[in-house]
Design a protein around this motif. Structure first.
Motif, mmCIF file in Angstrom:
data_model
loop_
_atom_site.group_PDB
_atom_site.id
_atom_site.type_symbol
_atom_site.label_atom_id
_atom_site.label_comp_id
_atom_site.label_asym_id
_atom_site.label_seq_id
_atom_site.Cartn_x
_atom_site.Cartn_y
_atom_site.Cartn_z
ATOM 1 N N GLU A 1 -2.753 -91.726 23.165
ATOM 2 C CA GLU A 1 -1.913 -92.775 23.729
ATOM 3 C C GLU A 1 -1.581 -93.759 22.607
ATOM 4 O OE1 GLU A 1 -3.211 -96.181 26.584
ATOM 5 O OE2 GLU A 1 -2.744 -94.415 27.801
ATOM 6 N N VAL A 2 -0.300 -93.935 22.366
ATOM 7 C CA VAL A 2 0.167 -94.840 21.320
ATOM 8 C C VAL A 2 0.790 -96.059 21.991
ATOM 9 C CG1 VAL A 2 1.747 -95.130 19.378
ATOM 10 C CG2 VAL A 2 0.568 -92.939 19.720
ATOM 11 N N LYS A 3 0.353 -97.228 21.565
ATOM 12 C CA LYS A 3 0.875 -98.498 22.073
ATOM 13 C C LYS A 3 1.688 -99.163 20.963
ATOM 14 C CE LYS A 3 -0.732 -103.047 23.598
ATOM 15 N NZ LYS A 3 -1.944 -103.877 23.835
ATOM 16 N N VAL A 4 2.909 -99.549 21.295
ATOM 17 C CA VAL A 4 3.756 -100.295 20.375
ATOM 18 C C VAL A 4 4.106 -101.606 21.066
ATOM 19 C CG1 VAL A 4 5.938 -100.322 19.109
ATOM 20 C CG2 VAL A 4 4.698 -98.166 19.386
ATOM 21 N N PRO B 81 17.281 -108.324 21.954
ATOM 22 C CA PRO B 81 18.142 -108.855 23.015
ATOM 23 C C PRO B 81 19.457 -108.084 23.176
ATOM 24 C CG PRO B 81 18.118 -110.335 21.116
ATOM 25 C CD PRO B 81 17.109 -109.258 20.843
ATOM 26 N N VAL B 82 19.858 -107.344 22.163
ATOM 27 C CA VAL B 82 21.112 -106.593 22.240
ATOM 28 C C VAL B 82 20.919 -105.291 23.009
ATOM 29 C CG1 VAL B 82 22.917 -105.442 20.897
ATOM 30 C CG2 VAL B 82 21.962 -107.617 20.100
ATOM 31 N N THR B 83 19.852 -104.531 22.669
ATOM 32 C CA THR B 83 19.639 -103.230 23.313
ATOM 33 C C THR B 83 18.766 -103.324 24.564
ATOM 34 O OG1 THR B 83 17.631 -102.736 22.060
ATOM 35 C CG2 THR B 83 19.740 -102.037 21.094
ATOM 36 N N GLY B 84 17.929 -104.355 24.624
ATOM 37 C CA GLY B 84 16.971 -104.448 25.710
ATOM 38 C C GLY B 84 15.728 -103.601 25.464
ATOM 39 N N TYR B 85 15.675 -102.915 24.313
ATOM 40 C CA TYR B 85 14.538 -102.077 23.925
ATOM 41 C C TYR B 85 13.578 -102.842 23.016
ATOM 42 C CZ TYR B 85 16.951 -97.561 24.925
ATOM 43 O OH TYR B 85 17.586 -96.486 25.479
ATOM 44 N N LEU B 86 12.323 -102.514 23.117
ATOM 45 C CA LEU B 86 11.390 -102.853 22.045
ATOM 46 C C LEU B 86 11.561 -101.811 20.948
ATOM 47 C CD1 LEU B 86 8.921 -104.176 20.699
ATOM 48 C CD2 LEU B 86 7.509 -102.657 22.073
ATOM 49 N N ILE B 87 11.486 -100.538 21.363
ATOM 50 C CA ILE B 87 11.688 -99.395 20.472
ATOM 51 C C ILE B 87 12.287 -98.286 21.324
ATOM 52 C CG2 ILE B 87 9.335 -98.529 20.840
ATOM 53 C CD1 ILE B 87 9.365 -97.456 17.960
ATOM 54 N N ASP B 88 13.152 -97.520 20.757
ATOM 55 C CA ASP B 88 13.709 -96.367 21.455
ATOM 56 C C ASP B 88 12.580 -95.357 21.641
ATOM 57 O OD1 ASP B 88 14.946 -93.940 22.155
ATOM 58 O OD2 ASP B 88 16.727 -94.371 20.958
ATOM 59 N N LEU B 89 12.202 -95.059 22.879
ATOM 60 C CA LEU B 89 11.080 -94.161 23.134
ATOM 61 C C LEU B 89 11.331 -92.742 22.633
ATOM 62 C CD1 LEU B 89 9.777 -95.444 26.558
ATOM 63 C CD2 LEU B 89 8.619 -95.514 24.356
ATOM 64 N N LYS B 90 12.581 -92.341 22.517
ATOM 65 C CA LYS B 90 12.885 -91.028 21.927
ATOM 66 C C LYS B 90 12.489 -91.022 20.450
ATOM 67 C CE LYS B 90 15.637 -87.129 21.348
ATOM 68 N NZ LYS B 90 15.056 -86.616 20.133
ATOM 69 N N TRP C 62 -3.613 -93.632 13.362
ATOM 70 C CA TRP C 62 -3.049 -94.977 13.246
ATOM 71 C C TRP C 62 -2.403 -95.171 11.873
ATOM 72 C CZ3 TRP C 62 -3.594 -99.081 9.988
ATOM 73 C CH2 TRP C 62 -3.018 -100.291 10.403
ATOM 74 N N GLN C 63 -3.097 -94.735 10.817
ATOM 75 C CA GLN C 63 -2.550 -94.882 9.460
ATOM 76 C C GLN C 63 -1.225 -94.128 9.310
ATOM 77 O OE1 GLN C 63 -6.135 -93.513 7.331
ATOM 78 N NE2 GLN C 63 -6.008 -95.434 6.188
ATOM 79 N N ILE C 64 -1.167 -92.911 9.825
ATOM 80 C CA ILE C 64 0.056 -92.109 9.733
ATOM 81 C C ILE C 64 1.192 -92.804 10.479
ATOM 82 C CG2 ILE C 64 1.148 -89.936 10.434
ATOM 83 C CD1 ILE C 64 -1.704 -88.650 10.016
ATOM 84 N N LEU C 65 0.908 -93.258 11.695
ATOM 85 C CA LEU C 65 1.949 -93.927 12.476
ATOM 86 C C LEU C 65 2.383 -95.240 11.815
ATOM 87 C CD1 LEU C 65 0.647 -93.270 16.083
ATOM 88 C CD2 LEU C 65 2.547 -92.122 14.897
ATOM 89 N N ARG C 66 1.442 -95.954 11.233
ATOM 90 C CA ARG C 66 1.768 -97.215 10.562
ATOM 91 C C ARG C 66 2.771 -96.979 9.438
ATOM 92 N NH1 ARG C 66 2.035 -101.814 12.414
ATOM 93 N NH2 ARG C 66 4.083 -101.028 11.992
ATOM 94 N N GLU C 67 2.627 -95.850 8.739
ATOM 95 C CA GLU C 67 3.560 -95.509 7.657
ATOM 96 C C GLU C 67 4.963 -95.214 8.168
ATOM 97 O OE1 GLU C 67 2.076 -92.162 5.460
ATOM 98 O OE2 GLU C 67 0.166 -93.155 5.042
ATOM 99 N N HIS C 68 5.084 -94.782 9.425
ATOM 100 C CA HIS C 68 6.362 -94.314 9.945
ATOM 101 C C HIS C 68 7.021 -95.263 10.949
ATOM 102 C CE1 HIS C 68 4.753 -90.638 8.159
ATOM 103 N NE2 HIS C 68 6.026 -90.341 7.965
ATOM 104 N N LEU C 69 6.346 -96.350 11.274
ATOM 105 C CA LEU C 69 6.934 -97.318 12.198
ATOM 106 C C LEU C 69 7.166 -98.637 11.463
ATOM 107 C CD1 LEU C 69 4.788 -96.571 15.355
ATOM 108 C CD2 LEU C 69 7.275 -96.317 15.167
#
Length: 135
Positions: free
Chosen positions: A47-50, A56-65, A106-113
């Protein structure tokens, strides 16, 4: 507005918990069944939490795709149906405990987000045992 979004993923992997600096007896005493010389497997649930500010333009925090694709490419493809001790660079010299696996993910995801996001990882090794980073 600050929110958190979550994405779940799954991978199957084998591992052996073993410290090469210890005797076989000491490894067996500390790691028990997880020290099986022929390895053993888990059905890991991830489970990954962002979290962060909503755009405010897209209404997204992050595009889940986008998040889904990063997890699939960087985590699932790397670890799914692998022997973590033998088939991955990350665990050639690092004992693949749930704690270490969670931190590596976590380290891998940190590099890519993007740094604008705070991220957290929860890894279920069994339905009743899980670890998370950061704690």
């Amino acid at each position: 507005m600050r929110v958190a979004v979550f994405r779940r993923a799954h991978f199957n992997a084998a591992h052996r918990l073993y410290n090469p600096n210890w005797s076989d007896e000491k490894n067996q005493e500390v790691f028990g069944l997880c020290n099986n010389p022929n390895y053993h497997g888990h059905n890991y649930e991830l489970e990954v939490k962002v979290s962060g500010e909503v755009d405010p333009v897209t209404g997204y925090l992050i595009d889940l795709k986008v998040l889904k694709d990063i997890i699939k490419e960087q985590i699932e493809r790397r670890f799914d149906h692998k022997n973590l001790n033998l088939d991955t660079e990350e665990f050639k010299n690092l004992n693949p405990t749930a704690e270490n696996i969670c931190y590596v993910i976590w380290q891998i995801l940190r590099e890519h987000l993007d740094e604008q996001y705070d991220i957290g990882v929860r890894l279920y090794e069994t339905p009743r045992n899980y670890v998370e980073y950061p704690a």
